[in-house]
Structures are given as structure tokens and as C-alpha cells.
Design an enzyme around this catalytic site. Sequence first.
Site, PDB file in Angstrom:
ATOM      1  N   CYS A   2       0.938  -0.993   0.128  1.00  0.00           N
ATOM      2  CA  CYS A   2      -0.181   0.017  -0.030  1.00  0.00           C
ATOM      3  C   CYS A   2       0.799   1.418   0.029  1.00  0.00           C
ATOM      4  CB  CYS A   2      -0.824   0.096   1.326  1.00  0.00           C
ATOM      5  SG  CYS A   2      -1.883  -1.419   1.623  1.00  0.00           S
ATOM      6  N   ARG A  27       5.091   0.362  -6.245  1.00  0.00           N
ATOM      7  CA  ARG A  27       5.141  -0.123  -5.033  1.00  0.00           C
ATOM      8  C   ARG A  27       4.342  -1.504  -5.306  1.00  0.00           C
ATOM      9  NH1 ARG A  27       6.637   2.604  -0.330  1.00  0.00           N
ATOM     10  NH2 ARG A  27       5.166   1.272   1.028  1.00  0.00           N
ATOM     11  N   TRP A  75      -2.852  -2.804  -1.729  1.00  0.00           N
ATOM     12  CA  TRP A  75      -2.487  -3.791  -2.103  1.00  0.00           C
ATOM     13  C   TRP A  75      -3.155  -4.934  -1.190  1.00  0.00           C
ATOM     14  CZ3 TRP A  75       0.889  -8.139  -0.024  1.00  0.00           C
ATOM     15  CH2 TRP A  75       1.538  -8.823  -1.162  1.00  0.00           C
ATOM     16  N   ASN A 101      -1.697   1.425   5.982  1.00  0.00           N
ATOM     17  CA  ASN A 101      -0.763   0.447   5.395  1.00  0.00           C
ATOM     18  C   ASN A 101      -0.510  -0.353   6.508  1.00  0.00           C
ATOM     19  OD1 ASN A 101       1.274  -0.661   4.159  1.00  0.00           O
ATOM     20  ND2 ASN A 101       2.886   0.911   4.224  1.00  0.00           N
ATOM     21  N   GLY A 102      -0.507  -1.616   6.430  1.00  0.00           N
ATOM     22  CA  GLY A 102       0.001  -2.679   7.470  1.00  0.00           C
ATOM     23  C   GLY A 102      -1.347  -3.574   7.773  1.00  0.00           C
ATOM     24  N   GLU A 481      19.461 -16.026  -8.321  1.00  0.00           N
ATOM     25  CA  GLU A 481      18.845 -14.620  -8.627  1.00  0.00           C
ATOM     26  C   GLU A 481      18.516 -14.594  -9.973  1.00  0.00           C
ATOM     27  OE1 GLU A 481      18.059 -12.349  -6.820  1.00  0.00           O
ATOM     28  OE2 GLU A 481      18.186 -10.652  -8.279  1.00  0.00           O
ATOM     29  N   LYS A 485      14.751 -13.769 -11.212  1.00  0.00           N
ATOM     30  CA  LYS A 485      14.327 -12.664 -12.073  1.00  0.00           C
ATOM     31  C   LYS A 485      13.520 -13.012 -13.255  1.00  0.00           C
ATOM     32  CE  LYS A 485      15.210 -10.012 -10.707  1.00  0.00           C
ATOM     33  NZ  LYS A 485      15.699  -9.480  -9.197  1.00  0.00           N
ATOM     34  N   GLU A 488       9.600 -13.903 -11.948  1.00  0.00           N
ATOM     35  CA  GLU A 488       8.807 -12.970 -11.157  1.00  0.00           C
ATOM     36  C   GLU A 488       8.396 -12.035 -12.232  1.00  0.00           C
ATOM     37  OE1 GLU A 488      10.956 -10.328  -8.455  1.00  0.00           O
ATOM     38  OE2 GLU A 488      12.655 -10.458  -9.483  1.00  0.00           O
ATOM     39  N   HIS A 504      20.416 -36.038  -7.921  1.00  0.00           N
ATOM     40  CA  HIS A 504      19.815 -36.757  -6.575  1.00  0.00           C
ATOM     41  C   HIS A 504      18.456 -36.664  -6.771  1.00  0.00           C
ATOM     42  CE1 HIS A 504      23.706 -37.291  -4.998  1.00  0.00           C
ATOM     43  NE2 HIS A 504      24.006 -36.112  -5.425  1.00  0.00           N
ATOM     44  N   LYS A 603       6.664  -3.758  -4.534  1.00  0.00           N
ATOM     45  CA  LYS A 603       8.233  -3.449  -4.468  1.00  0.00           C
ATOM     46  C   LYS A 603       8.566  -3.514  -2.907  1.00  0.00           C
ATOM     47  CE  LYS A 603      11.818  -1.803  -5.914  1.00  0.00           C
ATOM     48  NZ  LYS A 603      12.830  -2.614  -6.613  1.00  0.00           N
TER      49      LYS A 603
END
Length: 608
Positions: A2, A27, A75, A101-102, A481, A485, A488, A504, A603
Site C-alpha cells: 500500500c 510499489r 495492495w 498501510n499494514g 537470482e 528474475k 517474477e 539426486h 516493491k
Amino acid sequence: MCGIVGFTGTAQAAPILLDGLRRLEYRGYDSAGVAVADAGRIEMVKASGSVANLAGKTSDGAALSGTCGIAHTRWATHGAPTDTNAHPHLSEHGLFAVVHNGIIENFAALRAELEAGGIAFRSETDTEVVAHLLEKYYDGDFKRAVMRTAARLEGSYVLGVLCAREPGRLFCVKEAGPLILGLGVGENYFASDVTALVARTKNVVYMDDGELAELTPERVTVYDRTGREIAKDVSHVVWNVEAAEKGGYEHFMLKEIMEQPRAVKSTIEPRIRGGEIDLGETGLTAGELGDIDKIIITGCGSAYHAAVVGKYVIESLCRIPVEAELASELRYRDAIIDGRTLLIAVSQSGETADTIAAMRECMARGAKCLAIVNVVGSTIARLAGGVLYTRAGPEIAVATTKGYTTQLAALYLFAVWCAEKLGRLDEARYSELVSGLRALPSLAQRAIDLNLHVRYLAERWHGQENLFFIGRNMDYAAAMEGSLKLKEISYIHSEAYAAGELKHGTIALIDEKRLVVALCCQERLFDKMVSNIQEVKARGAKVLGLAIEGDRRIFAEADDVLYSPGCEQLFAALPEIIPLQLFAYYVARENGCAIDKPRNLAKSVTVE
Ligand code: F6R
């Protein structure tokens, strides 16, 4: 996550608030809303989907008069991303509007209490309880109502509050989660981060947990939890609005990939003077470094991947045992930590909830804490004993690129500096490593230049459904990484595997449909990687090799090749990730994905 903006001044508030929301879009969010106080009442408009939808409903804000207001990008956590669940939320009689927010953890109990008192809720959100509590506690004293409400809330929250009866006055409250005040001339602001404000003011105040602020056009006053006025430092933001704009690139992600040489240079160069690394800013003395018997590096997502690289490099140079651990795991583990443990918390945003919680847990057990953070004044930066700022500038694309490579640069600096302070390096090796660090910005540029053909490879490989990234040691960390990338931003499933582990179990998934990206940038492990490549080729897989520029051996093994420039082996993970970032970018572009704002992602993950 948010995003929150508040404005009070003499100009029309809504267009300014919408501009702030646009700057917070990166964000991640799924609905937006704005409320302004005008002539004793609150006008509010909300829209699911983008800020553009909200702008459409309000003629870019022009339809809302009033010079004081709050706005929000949501969000979704409690309740679907609908118009009704979007913020702001109004109190029963429309006296208060609130953005949040939260997560309010005790919202169910509060809601039951308010419903028992006859209040009918309109939304499914946890936030609506705040609006109703404000109205319940308001007896003409705005500040007291805010304080009494905040005292009832449990969890993590940042609130922005507007009252119909208090013209020009806003309150905001911070209890975990980012909140910044912006100081203008005859106007003042609050926001979730400086990106929202930098077009209007560069003078900001970073709020701490447990504080609330009162804003009028002329004045900003900050109070502690007890309501006592407190003095706060004003900071000056050094970057300008262009830094947060696309500058001709199609996406922020591409712009940020291209900015890496400069970002890495800004992180490394000022810390090397006369051939010596100076990290006095960490606050750690040679004596304190000598007392450390264990280092834990923690972070989430890409920051964790940087931690894994850091583990290899610090252990190799400093000969101190290093653990790299996901913050979300570390916070719930009964880890062996004491005053001889150094925790290194890695975070671009400085606001990641799990990283903050892991820091608190380790610090409570006595660990010293050094933060490697990009955002100045962020929660993690302020919580840690010492900070090593990465100087990447604002990172807007959700998928981190320059944030990650500057984290690597900071970890490398720390490793060499610490090893030298501990007497683990002779003079020749020290100056070799310092030269290796100074070469990294131009190597980052070389990594970009060498891989411009990657867009053609992406045309060939973008249709994959599943792929594997394999590597050993630091190449394995880079593989994690590279794989993150790709998944996502392109939504293609991929997995990173330690190359030696394939046989294995996972090799069962390898067949002629599979593309395997094989990272072969560690000379001493090259032959081992060749064996792994042959294993997957024997099962029909195609191979995209990543090797050091000029290494012709890879042509015999791989169907296609990416290159990383030759460099000090300990620092190879930095240039090496760049071709993989470009590969992910161009694959996602081929697939028409929303590169800068991938689905379901935010974000800055300020909730657990
Ligand atoms: C991936 C990505 C995330 C972040 C993670 C930690 O591209 O950006 O995995 O790395 O959410 O964020 P910070 O570094 O802000 O703590």
C-alpha cells in the site's frame, strides 16, 4: 505494498495527491482512492484497478475541490480489490476518512465490539475499524481521538487521517511501516516514501515507530506515543525527480539494468581513498571485528541471494564462519547468537517486515547489527547499529537489478575491508582486491555490451514452460537470482539448482523440452559444470551457457551462450548476473508481461 499520500496547503489537493499516487504505483497495488475535506464535509472517490481509473473518475483530481486530503493505493490483504474495499474508509457519519498501510491484527475483536455498538460496516477490510474508532473517540479534540484510536490497535500500521470538521489539519501515525513527512512552503505532506514527494519538496522528516504527526499548511508537529511534542531532524533528499522517471527507456527495469555501472561506481568509489577502503561509517572498529566469531547475513528474495554470495566471499577472505539465512526463517529460529555475532541485514527498501523482525530478534540476543540498505532513513537503516548505504538511487521496477548488484558491491567492500583489518591479507593481495573492486563498474558496463544479442536469444527461448538454472558455489547463488528474475517478471516457472544436486532427484524432470541455463564462471569448477551439462544434454535438454568472455570451451557444450567479462573470481557474481537480468527482461517483453509491475508482487513487502 500500500502507498499513502497526504497533503495540506492552499492549492487544490486532489491533483497533487493523484500525482503522488502515480509516483507510488511502482510499489504494487490493485485499487486506489482519494478523499478531500471541503466545506465541512469529506468528498471521496475510489476505484479498483489503476490510478488511471481513479484519475478518470475525478478528471485528474479537478472534480474534487478542497485543499487538504489523503490518498491511497491498496495492495489487498483483507478483502478483494473492489471499490468498496479500496481506501480511504469513512467513519459512520462521514466525519473521518482514513488510509492505512499494514495489518491490524486485533481488527476482528474491534469490529465485533463496534458492531455490537450498532455500527454497520461497509467493507471487509481491517482498516474500517479505525475510521469508526476515530468517530467514537472524537469529542472536538482531533489529536486525542487519533491517540485513543491508535492505543486500541495491535499490529503494524501507518495511518493517514482526515477530519471533516478540522479544515487544513491532517494526522498521520506510524507503528511499523514506512512514513515520511515532506516540508514545503505553505504546504506540507506525508507519504510512504520520498518518491511521492520529491517533485514538490526535498526536505523530509523520517518518522519513527510510535510517533504521530500533525500537519497544517504552516506547520508540522511530531509527538511521541504519550502526546509529548518531540524535535525531529530534517533531512535533505539528494536525488531529483528525473532519477525516478524512465528517461526514454521502455521500462524502469531496463533503465535500472543500464544504470548499474554508475550505481556500482557510486557504491564503491567514494569508499576507496588512496588505495585504501574506508568503511568507518559502519561504526565497527578493528577491535570489534576481531571479537566477531560468527556472521549471519540475512534478507529476503534477491537480498537473500546477495547474502549467499556474501557468505562465500566473506568466509573466503575473512576466515570467519558465515551463515546466509532467509529473514523469514531466521526470525522464528532459535539461532545461536550472542555478543560475538555480527548480523548483516541486507535490504534495498529498508522496510521489509521479515528482515526487520529478524534484526530485532538477533539484536535482542546481543548481536551487533550492520545494515546494507539503499533507502536513506528507512526503518532498517535506523534500527541497525551501523549502516553501509548502497548508492543505487531510487529503484522503481518491482524486480530489483541495481539494488541487488549494489548490495553485492557493498558486501565485497565489507569483505575486503574486514579481511584487511583482521590481518588476513598481505599487501599485494589487498591491493589486487581493491583494484578488482574498482574495476567492477566498467565490468558491469562490459557485461551489458557483451550481451546485446540476448534479445535474439529471448526470441528463441521465450516459449519455455519450465527451465532450470544450474551452477556451483557462487554461480549457484547467481543461478538463484537469475531464476527469480525470470519467474517474477515472465511468469515462466524456473528453478535454480546446485549443479551437483541434479542427479539426486531433479534430473527426472529433464527431457528434450527443457532449457537449462548453465552458469560456468568459476574456472576451478568449469570441468565439473561440463559434466553436469553433459548429463542434461544426454537427456535431450538444450543448454544456454553463461561463461567468461573469451572462454571458447563453452561452444562445444552449449546451444547458445551468454558472456560475463573476466574479473577477480571472488567478484564474478556481480557482472555475471547482468546477462541473466537482460535475459529475463527480454523474455518477459517477448511474452508481453507487465515488466515493471508484475502480477501479485509489491516493491516493498512491509507486512509479514
Ligand atoms: C526480487 C525482489 C525481491 C526483494 C525482496 C527484499 O526482484 O525485488 O525479492 O529483493 O522483497 O526486498 P528488500 O531488498 O527491499 O528488503
